[in-house]
Design an enzyme around this catalytic site. Structure first.
Site, PDB file in Angstrom:
ATOM      1  N   TRP A 183      53.564  43.005  38.474  1.00  0.00           N
ATOM      2  CA  TRP A 183      52.385  41.934  37.805  1.00  0.00           C
ATOM      3  C   TRP A 183      52.488  41.981  36.287  1.00  0.00           C
ATOM      4  O   TRP A 183      52.581  43.065  35.510  1.00  0.00           O
ATOM      5  CB  TRP A 183      51.119  42.740  38.129  1.00  0.00           C
ATOM      6  CG  TRP A 183      49.880  41.809  37.295  1.00  0.00           C
ATOM      7  CD1 TRP A 183      49.687  40.645  37.364  1.00  0.00           C
ATOM      8  CD2 TRP A 183      49.162  42.702  36.100  1.00  0.00           C
ATOM      9  NE1 TRP A 183      48.682  40.443  36.487  1.00  0.00           N
ATOM     10  CE2 TRP A 183      48.245  41.542  35.473  1.00  0.00           C
ATOM     11  CE3 TRP A 183      49.193  43.720  35.519  1.00  0.00           C
ATOM     12  CZ2 TRP A 183      47.747  41.534  34.508  1.00  0.00           C
ATOM     13  CZ3 TRP A 183      48.289  44.025  34.290  1.00  0.00           C
ATOM     14  CH2 TRP A 183      47.514  43.147  34.036  1.00  0.00           C
ATOM     15  N   GLU A 224      52.581  39.489  41.854  1.00  0.00           N
ATOM     16  CA  GLU A 224      51.431  39.402  41.913  1.00  0.00           C
ATOM     17  C   GLU A 224      50.708  38.308  41.044  1.00  0.00           C
ATOM     18  O   GLU A 224      51.188  38.321  39.786  1.00  0.00           O
ATOM     19  CB  GLU A 224      50.465  40.805  41.645  1.00  0.00           C
ATOM     20  CG  GLU A 224      49.197  40.794  41.576  1.00  0.00           C
ATOM     21  CD  GLU A 224      48.566  42.078  41.162  1.00  0.00           C
ATOM     22  OE1 GLU A 224      49.071  43.122  40.861  1.00  0.00           O
ATOM     23  OE2 GLU A 224      47.091  42.094  41.265  1.00  0.00           O
ATOM     24  N   LYS A 226      47.758  35.661  39.346  1.00  0.00           N
ATOM     25  CA  LYS A 226      46.595  35.707  38.743  1.00  0.00           C
ATOM     26  C   LYS A 226      46.284  34.510  37.978  1.00  0.00           C
ATOM     27  O   LYS A 226      46.768  33.758  37.545  1.00  0.00           O
ATOM     28  CB  LYS A 226      46.495  36.849  37.633  1.00  0.00           C
ATOM     29  CG  LYS A 226      45.184  37.275  37.332  1.00  0.00           C
ATOM     30  CD  LYS A 226      45.218  38.664  36.448  1.00  0.00           C
ATOM     31  CE  LYS A 226      43.809  38.917  35.955  1.00  0.00           C
ATOM     32  NZ  LYS A 226      43.662  40.323  35.502  1.00  0.00           N
ATOM     33  N   ASP A 257      45.713  39.456  45.031  1.00  0.00           N
ATOM     34  CA  ASP A 257      44.890  40.416  44.664  1.00  0.00           C
ATOM     35  C   ASP A 257      43.352  39.672  44.916  1.00  0.00           C
ATOM     36  O   ASP A 257      43.411  38.608  44.398  1.00  0.00           O
ATOM     37  CB  ASP A 257      44.854  40.723  43.247  1.00  0.00           C
ATOM     38  CG  ASP A 257      44.011  41.858  42.590  1.00  0.00           C
ATOM     39  OD1 ASP A 257      42.892  41.616  42.929  1.00  0.00           O
ATOM     40  OD2 ASP A 257      44.272  42.649  41.896  1.00  0.00           O
ATOM     41  N   HIS A 260      41.865  37.970  41.847  1.00  0.00           N
ATOM     42  CA  HIS A 260      42.536  37.230  40.973  1.00  0.00           C
ATOM     43  C   HIS A 260      42.414  35.459  41.272  1.00  0.00           C
ATOM     44  O   HIS A 260      43.368  34.983  40.803  1.00  0.00           O
ATOM     45  CB  HIS A 260      44.040  37.736  41.243  1.00  0.00           C
ATOM     46  CG  HIS A 260      44.410  38.785  40.444  1.00  0.00           C
ATOM     47  ND1 HIS A 260      45.632  39.148  40.092  1.00  0.00           N
ATOM     48  CD2 HIS A 260      43.671  39.612  39.864  1.00  0.00           C
ATOM     49  CE1 HIS A 260      45.687  40.310  39.598  1.00  0.00           C
ATOM     50  NE2 HIS A 260      44.337  40.697  39.365  1.00  0.00           N
ATOM     51  N   HIS A 284      46.209  43.448  47.050  1.00  0.00           N
ATOM     52  CA  HIS A 284      45.475  44.363  46.031  1.00  0.00           C
ATOM     53  C   HIS A 284      43.903  44.011  46.474  1.00  0.00           C
ATOM     54  O   HIS A 284      43.271  43.053  46.185  1.00  0.00           O
ATOM     55  CB  HIS A 284      45.635  44.077  44.642  1.00  0.00           C
ATOM     56  CG  HIS A 284      46.880  44.859  44.199  1.00  0.00           C
ATOM     57  ND1 HIS A 284      47.172  44.627  42.859  1.00  0.00           N
ATOM     58  CD2 HIS A 284      47.627  45.681  44.788  1.00  0.00           C
ATOM     59  CE1 HIS A 284      48.145  45.388  42.579  1.00  0.00           C
ATOM     60  NE2 HIS A 284      48.620  45.973  43.693  1.00  0.00           N
ATOM     61  N   ASP A 292      34.981  39.662  36.312  1.00  0.00           N
ATOM     62  CA  ASP A 292      35.737  40.920  36.484  1.00  0.00           C
ATOM     63  C   ASP A 292      36.270  40.902  37.868  1.00  0.00           C
ATOM     64  O   ASP A 292      35.730  40.420  38.834  1.00  0.00           O
ATOM     65  CB  ASP A 292      34.410  42.282  36.335  1.00  0.00           C
ATOM     66  CG  ASP A 292      35.659  43.353  36.483  1.00  0.00           C
ATOM     67  OD1 ASP A 292      36.620  43.815  35.862  1.00  0.00           O
ATOM     68  OD2 ASP A 292      35.367  43.992  37.531  1.00  0.00           O
ATOM     69  N   ASP A 294      37.849  43.761  39.164  1.00  0.00           N
ATOM     70  CA  ASP A 294      38.070  45.063  39.391  1.00  0.00           C
ATOM     71  C   ASP A 294      36.964  46.171  39.949  1.00  0.00           C
ATOM     72  O   ASP A 294      37.094  47.148  39.492  1.00  0.00           O
ATOM     73  CB  ASP A 294      38.883  45.690  38.376  1.00  0.00           C
ATOM     74  CG  ASP A 294      40.220  44.887  38.219  1.00  0.00           C
ATOM     75  OD1 ASP A 294      40.999  44.765  39.258  1.00  0.00           O
ATOM     76  OD2 ASP A 294      40.299  44.365  37.080  1.00  0.00           O
ATOM     77  N   ASP A 324      42.873  48.090  44.264  1.00  0.00           N
ATOM     78  CA  ASP A 324      43.086  47.747  43.063  1.00  0.00           C
ATOM     79  C   ASP A 324      41.742  47.560  42.270  1.00  0.00           C
ATOM     80  O   ASP A 324      41.413  46.589  42.237  1.00  0.00           O
ATOM     81  CB  ASP A 324      44.166  46.714  42.744  1.00  0.00           C
ATOM     82  CG  ASP A 324      44.386  46.494  41.150  1.00  0.00           C
ATOM     83  OD1 ASP A 324      43.759  47.385  40.374  1.00  0.00           O
ATOM     84  OD2 ASP A 324      45.046  45.560  40.766  1.00  0.00           O
TER      85      ASP A 324
HETATM   86  C1  RNT Z   1      45.751  42.904  37.094  1.00  0.00           C
HETATM   87  C2  RNT Z   1      46.376  43.235  38.197  1.00  0.00           C
HETATM   88  C3  RNT Z   1      47.191  44.412  38.336  1.00  0.00           C
HETATM   89  C4  RNT Z   1      46.634  45.896  37.632  1.00  0.00           C
HETATM   90  C5  RNT Z   1      46.977  47.006  38.018  1.00  0.00           C
HETATM   91  C6  RNT Z   1      47.026  48.209  37.115  1.00  0.00           C
HETATM   92  O1  RNT Z   1      44.829  42.004  37.016  1.00  0.00           O
HETATM   93  O2  RNT Z   1      45.453  43.304  39.164  1.00  0.00           O
HETATM   94  O3  RNT Z   1      47.557  44.796  39.847  1.00  0.00           O
HETATM   95  O4  RNT Z   1      45.143  45.807  38.180  1.00  0.00           O
HETATM   96  O5  RNT Z   1      48.686  47.058  38.329  1.00  0.00           O
HETATM   97 ZN    ZN Z   2      46.118  43.607  41.293  1.00  0.00          ZN
END
Ligand code: RNT
Ligand code: ZN
Length: 416
Positions: A183, A224, A226, A257, A260, A284, A292, A294, A324
């Site tokens: 990523w 990955e 985003k 993810d 994302h 993820h 956000d 996460d 993640d």
């Molecule tokens: C960031 C990505 C990535 C990170 C990690 C730390 O937006 O999701 O995967 O969160 O690699």
């Molecule tokens: Zn991620």
């Protein structure tokens, strides 16, 4: 066998679902636990290392984050008491043991991760890996593998190659396949005048990293995508189209993810499509909240939909499930335990869905019955099956978790 489990088993049987089969299946599916929840994505490159750049951020200042490898391992062990089922450990390159020396990202070697491999071996855990393209002076301007500066690109290419080699050796040591996830945060805050050139450079850099021969038996690579990050709101080089294309072209893993994409877009619907064109997927699992990406995973509609898709596509061996999220505002052991338990609970729920009955109705064009079954499924006695699973796995129940994690907080975390 608890009485309420027996009752639940009978109820599920009426819906054509064999709970024993579901429990057995659940035990074959690993979840990958991300080490970075334990210290707010800091890592061990310097004693006071902190996350910087990368378009990601941890917010909160809950006391007791892990400050070194021993604390992080102790915290993972504590969290594992409450996390049933096969668990892998997902490491970032930042988390090597560098013995107080400055080892730059392009110089890291297997020896810096041998401690982790031994530690995981003794816990019968397998490992996943990630190169770290952030928190570094050469990532400060927001570009790594797509940088216009050849020297910077080269540095990060070397980092990627070093990571693939480390992953291969880890895999060999563990007799398992490590999934290495790439990523890169590269992007721009405001409208670029040239969206193409950075993407061409990114693809070229990745080509150079991936052309190094690494045994697929021990390492498989994922990319990955985003939509946007903090400070890269207008443009991310590694967008969905970019990495979907790259993964299809190179027949490698695509990492999706759940945080994302656009807030109304779920990755659940992408799984069946992507699987038609890439060999495997890495997930993820996260919980996006507005901007956000996460927050700690919960047993919500989104997580459930993701797990349902994996099960309904019959793809439990092709979709690798990683976590993640990183929340620094709550006890970090809770974060791990809540999120990992929620992911596994959702997976169990998906395995217990009366899919055969739903599909029969669907094939007959009877969408009313299909919808009724979906709604009924939400209130089937799922918790009794989950409790049975926890008990059989020897892991502690939710109630015990509430008590145990608080005790650990008083005894250990609050003293740091
Ligand atoms: C960031 C990505 C990535 C990170 C990690 C730390 O937006 O999701 O995967 O969160 O690699
Ligand atoms: Zn991620």
């Amino acid at each position: 066998m608890a009485n309420n489990y027996k009752q639940a088993k009978d109820t599920y049987a009426k819906f054509g679902v064999d709970t024993e089969k579901a429990l057995k299946m659940l035990d074959t599916i690993p979840l990958s636990m991300h080490c970075w929840q334990g210290d707010d994505v800091g890592g061990f490159e310097t004693p006071d290392a902190e996350l910087s750049g990368g378009g990601i951020q941890t917010t909160g200042n809950f006391p007791g984050k892990a400050r070194n490898v021993d604390e992080l391992r102790a915290d993972i062990d504590e969290a594992l008491k409450y996390i049933p089922g096969p668990t892998r450990l997902n490491l970032h390159a930042l988390y090597g043991e560098f013995g107080g020396k400055k080892v730059d990202r392009n110089e890291i070697e297997f020896k810096h991760f041998k401690g982790w491999v031994d530690w995981c071996k003794s816990r019968k855990m397998n490992i996943d890996f990630n190169p770290s393209y952030f928190s570094h002076p050469l990532a400060n301007d927001g570009f790594t593998l797509s940088s216009a500066d050849k020297g910077i690109r080269q540095f990060w290419i070397e980092h990627g190659i070093a990571c693939r080699k480390i992953a291969e050796k880890m895999g060999k040591e563990l007799g398992n396949t490590v999934i290495t996830n790439f990523w890169m945060p590269d992007g721009m805050k405001d409208f670029p005048a040239d969206r193409l050139a950075p993407r061409e450079r990114m693809a070229d850099s990745l080509d150079q990293i991936m052309k190094v021969k690494i045994s697929k038996k021990y390492d498989k690579d994922a990319v990955e995508c985003k939509l946007f990050g903090i400070g890269s709101e207008s443009y991310v080089v590694g967008s969905h189209e970019f990495f979907m294309g790259y993964a299809v072209k190179n027949q490698m893993l695509l990492c999706l993810d759940s945080g994302h994409f656009h807030p109304t877009e779920t990755i659940a619907d992408k799984i069946s499509s992507a699987l038609m064109f890439v060999p495997e997927i890495l997930l993820h699992v996260s919980r996006g909240v507005r901007w956000d990406s996460d927050h700690v995973v919960l047993t919500d509609d989104n997580t459930m939909a993701i797990m349902q898709e994996i099960v309904r596509c019959g793809a439990t061996d092709k979709v690798h499930i990683g976590m993640d999220f990183f929340d620094a505002s709550i006890n970090r052991i809770f974060a791990w335990a809540i999120g990992m338990r929620a992911a596994r609970k959702s997976l169990l729920c998906a395995l217990l869905d009366p899919i055969a009955m739903m599909r029969k109705a669907e094939n007959a064009g009877d969408y009313g019955t299909r919808l009724a079954l979906m709604e009924e499924a939400r209130s089937l006695p799922f918790n009794a099956v989950w409790q049975e699973y926890c008990a059989r796995s020897g892991k502690l129940s939710g109630l015990k978790m509430l008590e145990g994690v608080k005790k650990y907080e008083t005894k250990v975390l609050s003293k740091r």
